[in-house]
Scaffold this motif. Structure first.
Motif, mmCIF file in Angstrom:
data_model
loop_
_atom_site.group_PDB
_atom_site.id
_atom_site.type_symbol
_atom_site.label_atom_id
_atom_site.label_comp_id
_atom_site.label_asym_id
_atom_site.label_seq_id
_atom_site.Cartn_x
_atom_site.Cartn_y
_atom_site.Cartn_z
ATOM 1 N N VAL A 154 45.930 60.923 30.384
ATOM 2 C CA VAL A 154 44.714 60.231 30.819
ATOM 3 C C VAL A 154 44.203 61.008 32.012
ATOM 4 N N TYR A 155 43.024 61.611 31.839
ATOM 5 C CA TYR A 155 42.510 62.502 32.873
ATOM 6 C C TYR A 155 41.006 62.326 33.025
ATOM 7 N N ASP A 156 40.567 62.274 34.260
ATOM 8 C CA ASP A 156 39.143 62.265 34.571
ATOM 9 C C ASP A 156 38.986 62.662 36.033
ATOM 10 N N GLN A 157 38.096 63.593 36.324
ATOM 11 C CA GLN A 157 37.878 64.029 37.705
ATOM 12 C C GLN A 157 37.098 62.999 38.514
ATOM 13 N N ASP A 158 36.470 62.053 37.851
ATOM 14 C CA ASP A 158 35.706 61.008 38.529
ATOM 15 C C ASP A 158 36.668 60.124 39.316
ATOM 16 N N LYS A 159 36.563 60.149 40.632
ATOM 17 C CA LYS A 159 37.469 59.390 41.507
ATOM 18 C C LYS A 159 37.292 57.883 41.360
ATOM 19 N N SER A 160 36.107 57.425 40.934
ATOM 20 C CA SER A 160 35.869 55.989 40.824
ATOM 21 C C SER A 160 36.405 55.408 39.512
ATOM 22 N N ALA A 161 36.715 56.247 38.546
ATOM 23 C CA ALA A 161 37.216 55.753 37.259
ATOM 24 C C ALA A 161 38.639 55.219 37.415
ATOM 25 N N HIS A 162 38.919 54.104 36.766
ATOM 26 C CA HIS A 162 40.262 53.521 36.781
ATOM 27 C C HIS A 162 41.038 54.121 35.623
ATOM 28 N N LYS A 163 42.080 54.877 35.951
ATOM 29 C CA LYS A 163 42.873 55.569 34.945
ATOM 30 C C LYS A 163 44.294 55.008 34.977
ATOM 31 N N ILE A 164 44.747 54.472 33.834
ATOM 32 C CA ILE A 164 46.016 53.755 33.806
ATOM 33 C C ILE A 164 46.790 54.095 32.534
ATOM 34 N N ILE A 165 48.105 54.272 32.693
ATOM 35 C CA ILE A 165 49.019 54.308 31.554
ATOM 36 C C ILE A 165 50.044 53.210 31.792
ATOM 37 N N LYS A 166 50.234 52.343 30.786
ATOM 38 C CA LYS A 166 51.235 51.272 30.867
ATOM 39 C C LYS A 166 52.270 51.506 29.772
ATOM 40 N N ILE A 167 53.512 51.658 30.188
ATOM 41 C CA ILE A 167 54.610 51.836 29.243
ATOM 42 C C ILE A 167 55.512 50.616 29.410
ATOM 43 N N ASP A 168 55.408 49.683 28.456
ATOM 44 C CA ASP A 168 56.099 48.409 28.554
ATOM 45 C C ASP A 168 57.607 48.547 28.331
ATOM 46 N N LYS A 169 58.296 47.482 28.633
ATOM 47 C CA LYS A 169 59.737 47.403 28.436
ATOM 48 C C LYS A 169 60.084 47.746 26.987
ATOM 49 N N LYS A 170 61.084 48.585 26.797
ATOM 50 C CA LYS A 170 61.577 49.055 25.503
ATOM 51 C C LYS A 170 60.604 49.980 24.784
ATOM 52 N N ALA A 171 59.539 50.422 25.457
ATOM 53 C CA ALA A 171 58.651 51.445 24.907
ATOM 54 C C ALA A 171 59.118 52.794 25.439
ATOM 55 N N GLU A 172 58.759 53.886 24.737
ATOM 56 C CA GLU A 172 59.307 55.190 25.113
ATOM 57 C C GLU A 172 58.324 56.309 24.795
ATOM 58 N N VAL A 173 58.297 57.300 25.686
ATOM 59 C CA VAL A 173 57.589 58.546 25.440
ATOM 60 C C VAL A 173 58.615 59.665 25.533
ATOM 61 N N VAL A 174 58.645 60.507 24.513
ATOM 62 C CA VAL A 174 59.473 61.712 24.547
ATOM 63 C C VAL A 174 58.492 62.868 24.611
ATOM 64 N N GLY A 175 58.385 63.489 25.798
ATOM 65 C CA GLY A 175 57.428 64.572 25.988
ATOM 66 C C GLY A 175 56.814 64.542 27.362
ATOM 67 N N ASP A 176 55.552 64.925 27.446
ATOM 68 C CA ASP A 176 54.837 65.012 28.715
ATOM 69 C C ASP A 176 53.910 63.820 28.888
ATOM 70 N N VAL A 177 53.896 63.268 30.112
ATOM 71 C CA VAL A 177 52.984 62.176 30.459
ATOM 72 C C VAL A 177 52.210 62.628 31.690
ATOM 73 N N PHE A 178 50.873 62.581 31.602
ATOM 74 C CA PHE A 178 50.016 62.976 32.716
ATOM 75 C C PHE A 178 48.958 61.905 32.903
ATOM 76 N N CYS A 179 48.820 61.442 34.148
ATOM 77 C CA CYS A 179 47.773 60.470 34.458
ATOM 78 C C CYS A 179 47.191 60.801 35.822
#
Length: 149
Positions: A58-83
């Motif tokens: 999740v990427y945006d150069q706009d400083k006013s934009a709300h950028k969020i990643i939510k990874i809930d309990k028992k959820a998983e990412v295998v790899g790269d996460v960028f926010c």
């Protein structure tokens, strides 16, 4: 939005919102990218028992934009996460995380730079895993590793 039980390899390009409902598995090499666009809110949410094998960005150069990643309990990412905003991590990341900050939202309050019951394990990423070239044009930015207390 990915419906409960979906499985497959996908490349998602979105402007505002991507939700993986429970028991969704995005197989390797999948990727989710929210980049630019007119929306002031950009969010990726992985619900319980969902999994991404690839990258979540999740990427945006706009400083006013709300950028969020939510990874809930028992959820998983295998790899790269960028926010370029905030990550709420109560699940698991096997790989690398780049973010401006973490946060924790409970029924009582919101806490900055907290991870509760979440886990980041960068050492167990499979050796044959192909990483995304996140910083090939951002040589002037400084990033550092967080260390457990």
């Amino acid at each position: 939005m990915f419906e409960t039980g979906f499985q497959g390899s996908v490349q998602v390009l979105a402007e505002q919102l991507v939700v993986l409902n429970e028991d969704v598995i995005l197989k390797y090499p999948s990727g989710i990218l929210i980049n630019k666009g007119v929306s002031e809110k950009k969010e990726v949410r992985l619900k319980k028992n969902s999994k991404v094998l690839g990258a979540v960005v999740v990427y945006d150069q706009d400083k006013s934009a709300h950028k969020i990643i939510k990874i809930d309990k028992k959820a998983e990412v295998v790899g790269d996460v960028f926010c370029s905003g905030k990550i709420q991590l109560t699940g698991k990341i096997i790989g690398t995380v780049y973010t401006s900050s973490f946060y924790l939202k409970t029924e009582a309050s919101t806490y900055d730079n907290y991870i509760m019951n979440g886990m980041i394990d960068r050492k167990n990423l499979p050796n044959d895993f192909v990483r995304i070239p996140l910083f090939q044009h951002n040589h002037n930015r400084l990033y550092g590793a967080i260390k457990p207390m």
